[in-house]
Design a protein around this motif. Structure first.
Motif, mmCIF file in Angstrom:
data_model
loop_
_atom_site.group_PDB
_atom_site.id
_atom_site.type_symbol
_atom_site.label_atom_id
_atom_site.label_comp_id
_atom_site.label_asym_id
_atom_site.label_seq_id
_atom_site.Cartn_x
_atom_site.Cartn_y
_atom_site.Cartn_z
ATOM 1 N N HIS A 1 0.806 -1.223 0.000
ATOM 2 C CA HIS A 1 0.000 0.000 0.000
ATOM 3 C C HIS A 1 0.840 1.275 0.000
ATOM 4 N N GLY A 2 2.129 1.141 -0.298
ATOM 5 C CA GLY A 2 2.995 2.316 -0.295
ATOM 6 C C GLY A 2 3.519 2.652 -1.677
ATOM 7 N N GLN A 3 4.773 3.109 -1.719
ATOM 8 C CA GLN A 3 5.409 3.456 -2.998
ATOM 9 C C GLN A 3 6.377 2.359 -3.434
ATOM 10 N N GLU A 4 5.963 1.122 -3.239
ATOM 11 C CA GLU A 4 6.838 0.004 -3.581
ATOM 12 C C GLU A 4 7.138 -0.009 -5.080
ATOM 13 N N THR A 5 8.397 -0.236 -5.402
ATOM 14 C CA THR A 5 8.835 -0.199 -6.798
ATOM 15 C C THR A 5 8.561 -1.529 -7.498
ATOM 16 N N ALA B 1 -6.202 6.259 -6.424
ATOM 17 C CA ALA B 1 -6.808 6.799 -7.643
ATOM 18 C C ALA B 1 -7.628 8.050 -7.379
ATOM 19 N N ASP B 2 -7.570 8.968 -8.318
ATOM 20 C CA ASP B 2 -8.486 10.103 -8.373
ATOM 21 C C ASP B 2 -8.775 10.378 -9.838
ATOM 22 N N GLU B 3 -9.441 11.496 -10.123
ATOM 23 C CA GLU B 3 -9.850 11.749 -11.512
ATOM 24 C C GLU B 3 -8.672 11.968 -12.451
ATOM 25 N N ASN B 4 -7.466 12.213 -11.882
ATOM 26 C CA ASN B 4 -6.282 12.456 -12.715
ATOM 27 C C ASN B 4 -5.345 11.253 -12.771
ATOM 28 N N PHE B 5 -5.816 10.097 -12.337
ATOM 29 C CA PHE B 5 -4.936 8.935 -12.262
ATOM 30 C C PHE B 5 -4.409 8.552 -13.646
ATOM 31 N N ASP B 6 -3.104 8.286 -13.701
ATOM 32 C CA ASP B 6 -2.442 7.914 -14.947
ATOM 33 C C ASP B 6 -2.291 6.397 -15.002
ATOM 34 N N LYS C 1 -7.451 8.096 -3.461
ATOM 35 C CA LYS C 1 -6.306 8.930 -3.086
ATOM 36 C C LYS C 1 -6.713 9.880 -1.973
ATOM 37 N N GLY C 2 -5.913 9.926 -0.907
ATOM 38 C CA GLY C 2 -6.233 10.789 0.234
ATOM 39 C C GLY C 2 -4.998 11.064 1.075
ATOM 40 N N LYS C 3 -5.199 11.604 2.263
ATOM 41 C CA LYS C 3 -4.078 11.957 3.137
ATOM 42 C C LYS C 3 -3.337 10.728 3.640
ATOM 43 N N LEU C 4 -4.063 9.627 3.833
ATOM 44 C CA LEU C 4 -3.463 8.399 4.344
ATOM 45 C C LEU C 4 -3.266 7.401 3.208
ATOM 46 N N PRO C 5 -2.356 6.426 3.383
ATOM 47 C CA PRO C 5 -2.177 5.406 2.344
ATOM 48 C C PRO C 5 -3.455 4.620 2.059
ATOM 49 N N GLY C 6 -4.340 4.541 3.038
ATOM 50 C CA GLY C 6 -5.619 3.857 2.877
ATOM 51 C C GLY C 6 -6.528 4.247 4.020
ATOM 52 N N GLY C 7 -7.752 3.737 3.999
ATOM 53 C CA GLY C 7 -8.659 4.003 5.111
ATOM 54 C C GLY C 7 -9.176 5.419 5.182
ATOM 55 N N ASN C 8 -9.279 6.071 4.025
ATOM 56 C CA ASN C 8 -9.794 7.439 4.023
ATOM 57 C C ASN C 8 -11.323 7.503 4.044
#
Length: 210
Positions: free
Chosen positions: A77-81, A104-109, A128-135
């Protein structure tokens, strides 16, 4: 379509929810989460795939949790490569499913997904929110119309009973929606699931599959 109930924290509640036989049950191993789990896990039905949720964790720590709790899936749930996911895939082979999360948000690539296709079993789209999940909020599922892959995916992010009804529209498309991931909107408090609501979710999910 399958169901994942995430953010389990209390052993007695795990047994209650486990008796409903969801396909996946998620345990969050990120210390900053209100649903952080670091206790004893009861014996759960073998059909449930126990899923560890990690945020930018080391491979050694993930391996330790996999062994300690006999996990069958890893959710990143992070920025894992791509390289990190590949290393996990090589280490665990086909015995552990790897789920890579994208906020994800409306600008997701969607082009960011392609390099991960060969090193993950599933994608998961969360809000997509302030936390990695659970928003606790949904994103506009219409952006999934741009999904360019055949890789099966989980859908997450603020899903409640009302949203479960809307998922039927996605099922009418060719999108490879594999599973629904529910959490905060099926709780009494963080980490404590309302078994009545979870039962309702399971009934709705499996009715849609018929």
């Amino acid at each position: 379509m399958k169901l994942k109930i995430c953010g389990m924290k209390y052993p007695d509640n795990m047994l209650e929810v486990g008796s409903l036989l969801p396909d996946y049950m998620g345990f969050i191993f990120w210390e900053k989460s209100a649903r952080y789990f670091d206790g004893d896990m009861p014996e759960l039905p073998k059909s449930i795939r126990k899923t560890g949720v990690f945020v930018n964790e080391s491979i050694s720590e993930i391996e330790e949790k996999v062994k300690k709790y006999d996990l069958q899936a890893i959710q990143l749930h992070g920025q894992e490569t791509v390289e990190f996911c590949s290393e996990l895939k090589i280490k665990f082979g086909i015995s552990i499913e790897i789920i890579k999360v994208f906020s994800a948000d409306e600008n997701f690539d969607f082009s960011v997904l392609k390099p991960y296709e060969s090193v993950c079993d599933y994608f998961l789209f969360d809000t997509k929110g302030k936390l990695p999940g659970g928003n606790g909020t949904t994103f506009d599922w219409k952006i999934l119309e741009n999904y360019p892959s055949t890789k099966p995916f989980f859908l997450s992010g603020g899903i409640g009973v009302a949203e479960l009804d809307s998922i039927n529209e996605i099922l009418k498309t060719d999108l490879p929606l594999y599973a629904i991931d529910i959490n905060s909107k099926f709780e009494i408090e963080p980490g404590l699931k309302n078994t009545s609501l979870c039962t309702d979710a399971i009934n709705r999910i499996y009715t849609k599959n018929k």
